[in-house]
Design a protein around this motif. Sequence first.
Motif, PDB file in Angstrom:
ATOM      1  N   LEU A  56       0.811  -1.220   0.000  1.00 14.39           N
ATOM      2  CA  LEU A  56       0.000   0.000   0.000  1.00 14.39           C
ATOM      3  C   LEU A  56       0.842   1.266   0.000  1.00 14.39           C
ATOM      4  O   LEU A  56       0.403   2.313  -0.478  1.00 14.39           O
ATOM      5  N   SER A  57       2.081   1.201   0.518  1.00 17.45           N
ATOM      6  CA  SER A  57       2.907   2.407   0.598  1.00 17.45           C
ATOM      7  C   SER A  57       3.294   2.935  -0.782  1.00 17.45           C
ATOM      8  O   SER A  57       3.691   4.096  -0.921  1.00 17.45           O
ATOM      9  N   ASP A  58       3.144   2.095  -1.813  1.00 16.71           N
ATOM     10  CA  ASP A  58       3.513   2.511  -3.160  1.00 16.71           C
ATOM     11  C   ASP A  58       2.347   3.102  -3.948  1.00 16.71           C
ATOM     12  O   ASP A  58       2.519   3.517  -5.098  1.00 16.71           O
ATOM     13  N   LEU A  59       1.155   3.153  -3.365  1.00 14.01           N
ATOM     14  CA  LEU A  59      -0.016   3.579  -4.127  1.00 14.01           C
ATOM     15  C   LEU A  59       0.075   5.045  -4.550  1.00 14.01           C
ATOM     16  O   LEU A  59      -0.067   5.381  -5.722  1.00 14.01           O
ATOM     17  N   VAL A  60       0.246   5.931  -3.564  1.00 11.50           N
ATOM     18  CA  VAL A  60       0.331   7.367  -3.851  1.00 11.50           C
ATOM     19  C   VAL A  60       1.578   7.904  -3.157  1.00 11.50           C
ATOM     20  O   VAL A  60       1.633   7.944  -1.915  1.00 11.50           O
ATOM     21  N   PRO A  61       2.612   8.298  -3.899  1.00  9.47           N
ATOM     22  CA  PRO A  61       3.854   8.805  -3.287  1.00  9.47           C
ATOM     23  C   PRO A  61       3.573   9.960  -2.334  1.00  9.47           C
ATOM     24  O   PRO A  61       2.810  10.881  -2.636  1.00  9.47           O
ATOM     25  N   GLY A  62       4.174   9.864  -1.143  1.00 11.63           N
ATOM     26  CA  GLY A  62       4.027  10.928  -0.157  1.00 11.63           C
ATOM     27  C   GLY A  62       2.857  10.757   0.772  1.00 11.63           C
ATOM     28  O   GLY A  62       2.725  11.520   1.742  1.00 11.63           O
ATOM     29  N   SER A 101      -6.369   2.564 -14.077  1.00 11.97           N
ATOM     30  CA  SER A 101      -5.542   1.353 -14.130  1.00 11.97           C
ATOM     31  C   SER A 101      -4.349   1.508 -15.059  1.00 11.97           C
ATOM     32  O   SER A 101      -3.417   0.704 -15.022  1.00 11.97           O
ATOM     33  N   TRP A 102      -4.355   2.559 -15.908  1.00 16.97           N
ATOM     34  CA  TRP A 102      -3.227   2.791 -16.800  1.00 16.97           C
ATOM     35  C   TRP A 102      -2.113   3.607 -16.134  1.00 16.97           C
ATOM     36  O   TRP A 102      -1.032   3.772 -16.713  1.00 16.97           O
ATOM     37  N   VAL A 103      -2.364   4.116 -14.932  1.00 11.49           N
ATOM     38  CA  VAL A 103      -1.388   4.987 -14.270  1.00 11.49           C
ATOM     39  C   VAL A 103      -0.090   4.235 -13.992  1.00 11.49           C
ATOM     40  O   VAL A 103       1.007   4.716 -14.279  1.00 11.49           O
ATOM     41  N   CYS A 104      -0.218   3.047 -13.404  1.00 13.31           N
ATOM     42  CA  CYS A 104       0.965   2.251 -13.089  1.00 13.31           C
ATOM     43  C   CYS A 104       0.542   0.810 -12.863  1.00 13.31           C
ATOM     44  O   CYS A 104      -0.649   0.511 -12.702  1.00 13.31           O
ATOM     45  N   ARG A 105       1.519  -0.084 -12.840  1.00 14.86           N
ATOM     46  CA  ARG A 105       1.219  -1.501 -12.662  1.00 14.86           C
ATOM     47  C   ARG A 105       0.569  -1.763 -11.306  1.00 14.86           C
ATOM     48  O   ARG A 105      -0.330  -2.601 -11.198  1.00 14.86           O
ATOM     49  N   CYS A 106       0.989  -1.051 -10.284  1.00 17.89           N
ATOM     50  CA  CYS A 106       0.432  -1.243  -8.941  1.00 17.89           C
ATOM     51  C   CYS A 106      -1.063  -0.947  -8.921  1.00 17.89           C
ATOM     52  O   CYS A 106      -1.856  -1.709  -8.373  1.00 17.89           O
ATOM     53  N   TRP A 107      -1.449   0.187  -9.525  1.00 15.86           N
ATOM     54  CA  TRP A 107      -2.861   0.536  -9.575  1.00 15.86           C
ATOM     55  C   TRP A 107      -3.644  -0.469 -10.418  1.00 15.86           C
ATOM     56  O   TRP A 107      -4.767  -0.836 -10.067  1.00 15.86           O
ATOM     57  N   HIS A 108      -3.057  -0.880 -11.521  1.00 16.49           N
ATOM     58  CA  HIS A 108      -3.721  -1.840 -12.401  1.00 16.49           C
ATOM     59  C   HIS A 108      -4.035  -3.139 -11.655  1.00 16.49           C
ATOM     60  O   HIS A 108      -5.168  -3.649 -11.715  1.00 16.49           O
ATOM     61  N   GLN A 109      -3.055  -3.673 -10.941  1.00 17.85           N
ATOM     62  CA  GLN A 109      -3.246  -4.923 -10.216  1.00 17.85           C
ATOM     63  C   GLN A 109      -4.269  -4.768  -9.103  1.00 17.85           C
ATOM     64  O   GLN A 109      -5.095  -5.660  -8.870  1.00 17.85           O
TER      65      GLN A 109
END
Length: 350
Positions: free
Chosen positions: A6-12, A34-42
């Motif tokens: 979860l710490s990687d979802l939104v920097p800061g 879901s196109w923002v990054c692989r983490c969000w997509h998954q």
Amino acid sequence: MEGFELSDLVPGLPGEIGLECLTRLPHPSHRVASWVCRCWHQLLESREFYHHRRHLGYTRKVACLVQALPRPAPPPEATAAGGGSKPTDSPGYAVTVFDPVGRAWERLDPVPGYPGGLPLFCQVAGCEGGKLVVMGGWDPASYDPVTDVFLYDFASRRWRRCAPMPSKRSFFAVGSHGGRIYVAGGHDENKNALRTAWAYDAWGDEWTELPPMTRERDECEGIVVGGEFWVVSGYRTDSQGEFEGSAEAFAGGEWRLAEGVWEAGRCPRSSAGGFGSDGRIVSWADSDSRVQVGPSGVAVGDMTLVTGSEYQGAAQGFYVRAGQGGKFERVGDVPDGFGGFVQSGCCVEI
């Protein structure tokens, strides 16, 4: 939300706050997000995130309808010549999504391999995770029965082809409960009525054979009541068109027969609702004179979308009924192109 960093979802932002932000994101925005990054997509397409949103009350239920598409206008030269103005071919069908709360209408993209419309007389069922399953029917070009199964993921907004039905069958009953989709009855390629039944696991993409029903049931209807899959009416091979007054429920690994719960001689296709106070299965055709022809009902949460016509050839009407005995409220301002005949439908929580 085990299995996700979860710490990687939104920097800061702390992981819990980032998760809260994505949980509150409106569902129509999920595909772009879901196109923002692989983490969000998954995360956005995971089963765990769906249940997380559902637990917090951020999901909503919509009606998915197998609806006739508008017929294309005849070419000017055909009309001028006095012919071609009266169509004789079957209309094409597509999946229409209706949100009864927001009164919003949407049409899904065609399923793979069928650019002109869905397989005729296909069946639809919703399953957990915001997924819609389309199965069976007839090829619109050849009228041959097909075993195709397609799954639409409302999170990714994409169709994918799934494991085919174990055998060809037409006019079968379908129902969804407990993460599985149940299929029973109908007839085979030789017009023999069937007793066989199967269950489909959409997450595992697997079919499991069930015990056969107590009797053959062609042109039957499936409903789910109280956690039980009911197969309503139908007729046997040696009594074509003689619809029975019985039904049977699948629960605990076996079928339970119930006699006299449906009006004998009446076709149950798309018109069978739940049980009335007298212990018999009600027909939507008897619920209101405005939908007595070609009725179809889809329970969407605490309300039901009921469609049908007042008489043969009349315009299709769309109504919402709250609760069991609520009044029918007409759905107004139906957009152009969404007023076609509704063959069947189901509810999907997205």
